[in-house]
Enzyme design. Structure first.
Site, PDB file in Angstrom:
ATOM      1  N   ASP A   1       0.852  -1.199   0.000  1.00  0.00           N
ATOM      2  CA  ASP A   1       0.000   0.000   0.000  1.00  0.00           C
ATOM      3  C   ASP A   1       0.883   1.242   0.000  1.00  0.00           C
ATOM      4  OD1 ASP A   1      -2.645   1.290   0.130  1.00  0.00           O
ATOM      5  OD2 ASP A   1      -1.980   2.028   2.074  1.00  0.00           O
ATOM      6  N   SER A   2       0.268   2.366  -0.364  1.00  0.00           N
ATOM      7  CA  SER A   2       1.009   3.633  -0.342  1.00  0.00           C
ATOM      8  C   SER A   2       1.316   4.066   1.094  1.00  0.00           C
ATOM      9  CB  SER A   2       0.180   4.717  -1.022  1.00  0.00           C
ATOM     10  OG  SER A   2      -1.015   4.912  -0.285  1.00  0.00           O
TER      11      SER A   2
ATOM     12  N   CYS B   1      -4.173  -1.169  -2.641  1.00  0.00           N
ATOM     13  CA  CYS B   1      -4.223   0.270  -2.861  1.00  0.00           C
ATOM     14  C   CYS B   1      -4.975   0.471  -4.166  1.00  0.00           C
ATOM     15  CB  CYS B   1      -2.792   0.801  -2.966  1.00  0.00           C
ATOM     16  SG  CYS B   1      -2.707   2.550  -3.367  1.00  0.00           S
TER      17      CYS B   1
ATOM     18  N   GLU C   1      -3.288   9.619   7.356  1.00  0.00           N
ATOM     19  CA  GLU C   1      -1.852   9.326   7.505  1.00  0.00           C
ATOM     20  C   GLU C   1      -1.236  10.194   8.606  1.00  0.00           C
ATOM     21  OE1 GLU C   1       0.434   7.157   5.916  1.00  0.00           O
ATOM     22  OE2 GLU C   1      -1.258   6.130   4.973  1.00  0.00           O
TER      23      GLU C   1
ATOM     24  N   CYS D   1     -11.102   3.069  -1.522  1.00  0.00           N
ATOM     25  CA  CYS D   1      -9.748   3.396  -1.066  1.00  0.00           C
ATOM     26  C   CYS D   1      -9.555   2.626   0.232  1.00  0.00           C
ATOM     27  CB  CYS D   1      -9.612   4.895  -0.816  1.00  0.00           C
ATOM     28  SG  CYS D   1      -8.091   5.373   0.030  1.00  0.00           S
TER      29      CYS D   1
ATOM     30  N   HIS E   1      -7.889   3.182   2.742  1.00  0.00           N
ATOM     31  CA  HIS E   1      -7.869   3.970   3.975  1.00  0.00           C
ATOM     32  C   HIS E   1      -9.284   4.176   4.543  1.00  0.00           C
ATOM     33  CE1 HIS E   1      -3.803   4.981   2.713  1.00  0.00           C
ATOM     34  NE2 HIS E   1      -3.596   5.646   3.834  1.00  0.00           N
TER      35      HIS E   1
HETATM   36  N1  DGL Z   1      -5.139   3.662   0.236  1.00  0.00           N
HETATM   37  C1  DGL Z   1      -4.842   3.847  -1.125  1.00  0.00           C
HETATM   38  C2  DGL Z   1      -6.024   3.581  -2.003  1.00  0.00           C
HETATM   39  O1  DGL Z   1      -6.674   2.573  -1.761  1.00  0.00           O
HETATM   40  C3  DGL Z   1      -4.030   5.035  -1.527  1.00  0.00           C
HETATM   41  C4  DGL Z   1      -4.320   6.338  -0.974  1.00  0.00           C
HETATM   42  C5  DGL Z   1      -3.264   7.352  -1.332  1.00  0.00           C
HETATM   43  O2  DGL Z   1      -2.076   7.091  -1.130  1.00  0.00           O
HETATM   44  O3  DGL Z   1      -3.654   8.415  -1.831  1.00  0.00           O
HETATM   45  O4  DGL Z   1      -6.322   4.282  -2.935  1.00  0.00           O
END
Ligand code: DGL
Length: 270
Positions: free
Chosen positions: A7-8, A70, A162, A194, A196
């Site tokens: 993941d990012s 991600c 984050e 997403c 997150h």
């Molecule tokens: N959590 C990630 C996603 O599912 C990336 C969010 C990000 O780094 O902007 O898109």
């Protein structure tokens, strides 16, 4: 050999958590690119370069199978990786398809032509890059016809999460839901596109109201991975679990421990 989860940043931990509950004996190596998060406001080429660097790291650690937990990387880089970069003996899977299969009530691997489905109006919440890629709509069009998707780019939410600023994250979620509702007042379903967003899922649910079916990825991805590993048991290994980050490990593990409500120790990588 373990299964890699990329993941990012911290968002993929929601997927890791669901996978470890569904498949408790599966060794997992997590890679969070916290030094470069958020991906959701980056250009596709940049996301591609960062994603292959992280996935290569997981391959080097012995992972034969990597989940791109991600949506932004899945939207901006996965197809290009699968077409020209992933070695023959490795697999990289994204997180869109399990979600779309659930929404369209398809079984894993059902490749029959697109058909009418019950749900007609769908709200998609995702990062600006995921929304502008239209990858979700493209994958949906392979499976369903007549579904109207209204997408809301949720700027700022990943950054706030984050940084551990949950009050800001929650306020932003409410305003993004309001913005979407001005364009689609009564969606039947909402996709949290997403990884997150499960960390603020309650806020999405409350803002959307009880009539909207909310599709959240972690459990769907975990079920789909369990299915995949049943078909491809050779991809399951017995490696050593680890949590890797390109960011500052102490600060990342503090937030991760808070999110997952269990102690997590991160190792720094370049
Ligand atoms: N959590 C990630 C996603 O599912 C990336 C969010 C990000 O780094 O902007 O898109």
């Amino acid at each position: 050999m373990a299964v890699g989860i990329f993941d990012s940043g911290l968002g993929g931990l929601t997927v890791l958590d669901a996978v470890s509950k569904r498949l408790p004996d599966l060794p997992l190596i997590y890679f969070g690119d916290n030094a470069h998060t958020p991906y959701g406001v980056r250009e596709a080429d940049d996301i591609y370069d960062l994603t292959i660097a992280g996935v290569q790291h997981l391959f080097d650690r012995g992972c034969d199978l990597v989940i791109l937990a991600c949506n932004t990387a899945s939207a901006a880089a996965l197809r290009r990786m699968q077409e020209g970069w992933v070695p023959e003996d490795k697999r990289v899977l994204g997180v869109f398809v399990p979600l779309i299969e659930a929404l369209t009530e398809r079984q894993w691997g059902d490749n029959s032509p697109p058909r009418q489905v019950d749900v007609r109006e769908v709200a998609l919440f995702a990062t600006p890059t995921t929304v502008s890629s239209r990858a979700f709509q493209r994958e949906l069009a392979f499976r369903a016809i007549g579904v109207d998707v209204e997408a809301q780019p949720c700027g700022g939410v990943v950054d706030a999460i984050e940084q551990g600023d949950m009050i800001l994250a929650e306020a932003l979620v409410r305003s993004h839901v309001d913005a979407l509702r001005r364009r689609m007042p009564k969606p039947q379903a909402a996709i949290l596109g997403c990884t997150h967003y499960p960390l603020v899922e309650d806020v999405f649910r409350a803002a959307l109201g009880k009539d909207v079916a909310v599709y959240s990825q972690p459990a769907l991805v975990a079920d789909s991975l369990a299915d995949y590993l049943e078909r491809r048991p050779e991809m399951v290994g017995d490696g050593t679990p680890a949590f890797l980050t390109t960011g500052d490990p102490r600060s990342v593990e503090d937030k991760a421990t808070l999110f997952l409500r269990r102690k997590i120790t991160f190792e720094a990588v370049d």
